[in-house]
Scaffold this active site. Structure first.
Site, short mmCIF file in Angstrom:
data_model
loop_
_atom_site.label_atom_id
_atom_site.label_comp_id
_atom_site.label_asym_id
_atom_site.label_seq_id
_atom_site.Cartn_x
_atom_site.Cartn_y
_atom_site.Cartn_z
N GLU A 22 0.92 -1.21 -0.01
CA GLU A 22 -0.05 0.23 0.11
C GLU A 22 0.90 1.21 0.06
O GLU A 22 1.92 1.38 0.72
CB GLU A 22 -0.92 -0.17 1.49
N THR A 52 -3.99 4.86 -1.40
CA THR A 52 -4.84 5.25 -0.56
C THR A 52 -5.63 6.67 -1.37
O THR A 52 -5.26 7.19 -2.28
CB THR A 52 -4.66 5.91 0.79
N ARG A 69 -16.18 3.53 3.87
CA ARG A 69 -16.95 4.58 4.33
C ARG A 69 -15.91 5.85 4.40
O ARG A 69 -16.27 6.91 4.01
CB ARG A 69 -17.46 4.37 5.63
N LYS A 88 -21.51 -6.22 4.48
CA LYS A 88 -20.74 -5.91 3.11
C LYS A 88 -20.17 -6.93 2.15
O LYS A 88 -20.54 -6.75 0.89
CB LYS A 88 -19.52 -5.21 3.97
N GLN A 130 -7.13 -4.36 8.72
CA GLN A 130 -6.36 -3.51 9.30
C GLN A 130 -5.28 -3.94 10.05
O GLN A 130 -5.03 -5.33 10.23
CB GLN A 130 -7.32 -2.76 10.32
#
Length: 294
Positions: free
Chosen positions: A17, A48, A107, A166, A177
């Site tokens: 990432e 991101t 979100r 979801k 996470q």
């Protein structure tokens, strides 16, 4: 290539990432990072979105370049809480036109100013964003998962039930996470099995290399530090280079244990620090090749 199809190969994925540079820095700095990471052969790189979508355009540009210039699959983060329907729909179409085939649906953090203003979001929950993305019938959609529970959730049970919602709305895979105790991840996986959540789960690994990061991570995520990791901090907190090496070694040990346990994938939060990422990847090179051969 759609990330959901990578799991057909029955091997663990390895991904990185990165985040777009802040507004005061030229966008080219991120390409220096990617140049330094590309020979590590990641299966994909995620980009991101920035707080409140603050780097939205850069996210699209970077994800497109990773895919079309570097030939590495990319996934663009997309947050919805503070975005209008027009903005989200335009972003989805722009990503599609750029050849980006994967979106991480989030979100996003709720800006305090919006809460005070009584703002009514067009997409109040991640499931609303997933439904919007699904309309295009184009993307592989990933979502976030929290082995120790989301900081806003009332309980781990309610958090996992929402995660199932979801997935039922169309997620193809999950990226967790960060966590520092692999037992928490394995317990989390057992909880998913009980609710018949069958999508691949990629383990998010964050190499902590300085005290500032540790304090920031704990404040942001509520992630607990196991005693083994706390001892490392206590021992080396006044020795920055030693702490950096110990943090990297701890991440390597986490990854080896996860790979040996048959994890679906490893996702490294690089913090745009390619040298640290290289030091983590080098010790697992042979292990990765062995698993790929299978």
């Amino acid at each position: 290539m759609k990330i959901k199809n990578m799991f057909d190969e029955k091997r663990p994925t390895v991904s990185f990432e990165v985040f777009p540079p802040k507004k005061d820095y030229p966008i080219e700095t991120i390409y220096d990072t990617i140049e330094s990471l590309k020979d590590l052969d990641p299966d994909f790189i995620s980009v991101t979105y920035g707080a409140g979508g603050s780097t939205q355009n850069n996210t699209i540009e970077i994800a497109s370049r990773i895919k079309n210039h570097y030939g590495i699959e990319s996934i663009a983060h997309l947050t919805c809480i503070s975005s209008s329907r027009e903005t989200i729909r335009t972003t989805i179409e722009t990503l599609k036109a750029s050849g980006v085939e994967n979106i991480l649906a989030l979100r996003g953090d709720i800006p305090e100013a919006l809460v005070k203003s009584g703002f009514k979001p067009a997409y109040p929950h991640t499931v609303d964003l997933i439904e919007e993305i699904k309309k295009s019938r184009y993307f592989s959609i990933g979502g976030a998962a929290y082995p120790e529970g989301h900081v806003e959730s009332l309980s781990r049970t309610s958090d996992i039930k929402y995660l199932k919602s979801k997935v039922d709305h169309g997620l193809d895979f999950l990226i967790t996470q960060l966590f520092f105790d692999n037992r928490k991840f394995y317990q989390f996986k057992e909880s998913l099995d009980l609710l018949d959540i069958k999508v691949p789960v990629i383990a998010g690994i964050f190499p902590v290399v300085n005290l500032r990061q540790i304090n920031h991570v704990q404040a942001l995520t509520g992630t607990r530090l196991p005693s083994k990791f706390s001892r490392i901090i206590d021992r080396y907190q006044d020795k920055p280079e030693a702490l950096r090496e110990a943090g990297i070694a701890y991440a390597v040990n986490q990854i080896i244990d996860l790979l040996s346990s048959g994890v679906d994938g490893i996702h490294l939060y690089t913090m745009n620090q390619p040298m640290n990422t290289r030091k983590i990847m080098e010790p697992i090179t042979t292990i990765r090749k062995t698993l790929t051969q299978k």
